[in-house]
Write a protein that holds these residues in place. Sequence first.
Motif, PDB file in Angstrom:
ATOM      1  N   UNK A  41       0.805  -1.217   0.000  1.00 52.96           N
ATOM      2  CA  UNK A  41       0.000   0.000   0.000  1.00 52.96           C
ATOM      3  C   UNK A  41       0.838   1.266   0.000  1.00 52.96           C
ATOM      4  N   UNK A  42       2.146   1.162   0.201  1.00 50.29           N
ATOM      5  CA  UNK A  42       3.015   2.325   0.125  1.00 50.29           C
ATOM      6  C   UNK A  42       4.383   1.883  -0.349  1.00 50.29           C
ATOM      7  N   UNK A  43       5.158   2.817  -0.877  1.00 53.67           N
ATOM      8  CA  UNK A  43       6.462   2.470  -1.413  1.00 53.67           C
ATOM      9  C   UNK A  43       7.345   3.698  -1.403  1.00 53.67           C
ATOM     10  N   UNK A  44       8.630   3.501  -1.202  1.00 45.83           N
ATOM     11  CA  UNK A  44       9.564   4.619  -1.260  1.00 45.83           C
ATOM     12  C   UNK A  44       9.736   5.059  -2.710  1.00 45.83           C
ATOM     13  N   UNK A  45       9.906   6.352  -2.937  1.00 46.70           N
ATOM     14  CA  UNK A  45      10.115   6.812  -4.317  1.00 46.70           C
ATOM     15  C   UNK A  45      11.422   6.285  -4.889  1.00 46.70           C
ATOM     16  N   UNK A  46      11.393   5.950  -6.156  1.00 49.08           N
ATOM     17  CA  UNK A  46      12.599   5.496  -6.834  1.00 49.08           C
ATOM     18  C   UNK A  46      13.287   6.681  -7.503  1.00 49.08           C
ATOM     19  N   UNK A  47      14.575   6.550  -7.746  1.00 49.93           N
ATOM     20  CA  UNK A  47      15.330   7.569  -8.473  1.00 49.93           C
ATOM     21  C   UNK A  47      15.726   6.993  -9.816  1.00 49.93           C
ATOM     22  N   UNK A  48      15.456   7.732 -10.883  1.00 45.43           N
ATOM     23  CA  UNK A  48      15.802   7.312 -12.239  1.00 45.43           C
ATOM     24  C   UNK A  48      16.673   8.390 -12.869  1.00 45.43           C
ATOM     25  N   UNK A  49      17.889   8.013 -13.276  1.00 45.33           N
ATOM     26  CA  UNK A  49      18.826   8.963 -13.856  1.00 45.33           C
ATOM     27  C   UNK A  49      19.302   8.456 -15.210  1.00 45.33           C
ATOM     28  N   UNK A  50      19.446   9.351 -16.202  1.00 44.53           N
ATOM     29  CA  UNK A  50      19.979   8.903 -17.490  1.00 44.53           C
ATOM     30  C   UNK A  50      21.449   8.537 -17.367  1.00 44.53           C
ATOM     31  N   UNK A  51      21.843   7.469 -18.050  1.00 46.09           N
ATOM     32  CA  UNK A  51      23.246   7.073 -18.047  1.00 46.09           C
ATOM     33  C   UNK A  51      24.049   7.995 -18.966  1.00 46.09           C
ATOM     34  N   UNK A  52      25.373   8.101 -18.757  1.00 45.71           N
ATOM     35  CA  UNK A  52      26.176   9.091 -19.479  1.00 45.71           C
ATOM     36  C   UNK A  52      26.072   9.026 -20.994  1.00 45.71           C
ATOM     37  N   UNK A  53      25.945   7.806 -21.544  1.00 46.97           N
ATOM     38  CA  UNK A  53      25.894   7.698 -23.002  1.00 46.97           C
ATOM     39  C   UNK A  53      24.492   7.873 -23.560  1.00 46.97           C
ATOM     40  N   UNK A  54      23.508   8.088 -22.670  1.00 47.29           N
ATOM     41  CA  UNK A  54      22.144   8.310 -23.123  1.00 47.29           C
ATOM     42  C   UNK A  54      21.411   7.063 -23.561  1.00 47.29           C
ATOM     43  N   UNK A  55      22.057   5.909 -23.468  1.00 45.06           N
ATOM     44  CA  UNK A  55      21.447   4.665 -23.957  1.00 45.06           C
ATOM     45  C   UNK A  55      20.684   3.907 -22.889  1.00 45.06           C
ATOM     46  N   UNK A  56      20.796   4.337 -21.635  1.00 44.57           N
ATOM     47  CA  UNK A  56      20.147   3.592 -20.569  1.00 44.57           C
ATOM     48  C   UNK A  56      19.757   4.474 -19.403  1.00 44.57           C
ATOM     49  N   UNK A  57      19.235   3.835 -18.369  1.00 42.11           N
ATOM     50  CA  UNK A  57      18.762   4.527 -17.171  1.00 42.11           C
ATOM     51  C   UNK A  57      19.332   3.849 -15.938  1.00 42.11           C
ATOM     52  N   UNK A  58      19.790   4.659 -14.993  1.00 37.49           N
ATOM     53  CA  UNK A  58      20.182   4.155 -13.686  1.00 37.49           C
ATOM     54  C   UNK A  58      18.974   4.245 -12.768  1.00 37.49           C
ATOM     55  N   UNK A  59      18.562   3.107 -12.200  1.00 37.35           N
ATOM     56  CA  UNK A  59      17.421   3.071 -11.289  1.00 37.35           C
ATOM     57  C   UNK A  59      17.905   2.711  -9.896  1.00 37.35           C
ATOM     58  N   UNK A  60      17.483   3.489  -8.901  1.00 39.51           N
ATOM     59  CA  UNK A  60      17.810   3.227  -7.502  1.00 39.51           C
ATOM     60  C   UNK A  60      16.495   3.086  -6.745  1.00 39.51           C
ATOM     61  N   UNK A  61      16.278   1.914  -6.134  1.00 39.68           N
ATOM     62  CA  UNK A  61      14.984   1.599  -5.528  1.00 39.68           C
ATOM     63  C   UNK A  61      15.178   1.154  -4.081  1.00 39.68           C
ATOM     64  N   UNK A  62      14.907   2.035  -3.105  1.00 38.98           N
ATOM     65  CA  UNK A  62      15.065   1.679  -1.693  1.00 38.98           C
ATOM     66  C   UNK A  62      13.775   1.135  -1.082  1.00 38.98           C
ATOM     67  N   UNK A  63      13.932   0.339  -0.032  1.00 41.97           N
ATOM     68  CA  UNK A  63      12.774  -0.198   0.688  1.00 41.97           C
ATOM     69  C   UNK A  63      13.181  -0.542   2.114  1.00 41.97           C
TER      70      UNK A  63
END
Length: 319
Positions: A41-63
């Motif tokens: 019913x609740x969740x910590x916010x995730x952080x999504x950052x573009x990777x340096x080459x622009x081809x991917x995403x860095x996802x950080x998901x705490x709990x």
Amino acid sequence: MTVDGAVHPLLAFDAASVFRLLPPAGAVQALRDAVVAGASESDAPRTMLPEPDGAGTLAVMPAVDARWLGIKVLSIRAATTSQRDAIVGTYLVVDPATGALHATIDGTALTALRTSAVSALALTRLAAPTASRVLVIGTGTQARAHLHTLMGLGRFSEFTVVGRDRRKAEALAEEFPDGSVQVGELEPAIRQADVIACCTSARTPLFDGALVSSGAAIAAMGTYQLTHRELDDTIISRASIYVETLETALTEAGDIHQAIDSGVLRPDELRTLAQLFAPGEQIDFTRPRVFKSCGMSWEDLAVAAEILRRHEQGEHAES
């Protein structure tokens, strides 16, 4: 690792250890227990950052749960290459009593297991009691995981995989023994399926929702961006819709967001995973049922905690 002068061994679980310790049914049960306990019913916010080459995403998901702190760090790429998987990462488990890192878990394996187990959990309620035919759309890591996990439920008897590249679909089917997974064509497979698992990174709908049987249940997990969708307005308008949480669905699920924008779905029609497992929830088996997931941090920690529990108690997948 040394904390307050005492040596605490750092546990490390590679992909093989994850699957050896925790069979699919065990992951499904761990998630069910977490849902019943209110974790969904609740969740910590995730952080999504573009990777340096622009081809991917860095996802950080705490709990956080009653015992552990967990953080998943993933590198996500929309298209795989021969050098790496689409999702690569690590899960960190911290003991709040000491503040020390307690364990690392292969993040790719954990994500594959928990995502397919969340789909399977919803399908234990949404699939018709007589359902036997499963269709998996996709040929990547999540398609493979969904086949393993849905087979692990011991509830379904026929499995078909469909992909844009038939050769990849055939290669995936060959990983399973004795012809237990067949390769199909999309339109007839959709018509015949009792259960459909959508495991792709599609930007546009995979199939015409009018083809889906009124008795079918769908788990769609392949997209988590508002610009992407696997399901069209037709199936959304026909179906009962279940999501992890309203907030996650409205802010991350393109299948839901775009259907609301087009007027075929209202936010107040959405039901949540917590409601799905609440006492007295009535499921309408006369119309299709859809479960749309985007992935939440509590799911990772619920599965990680069960891996640790089984390790500590000397359990393994055969037990």
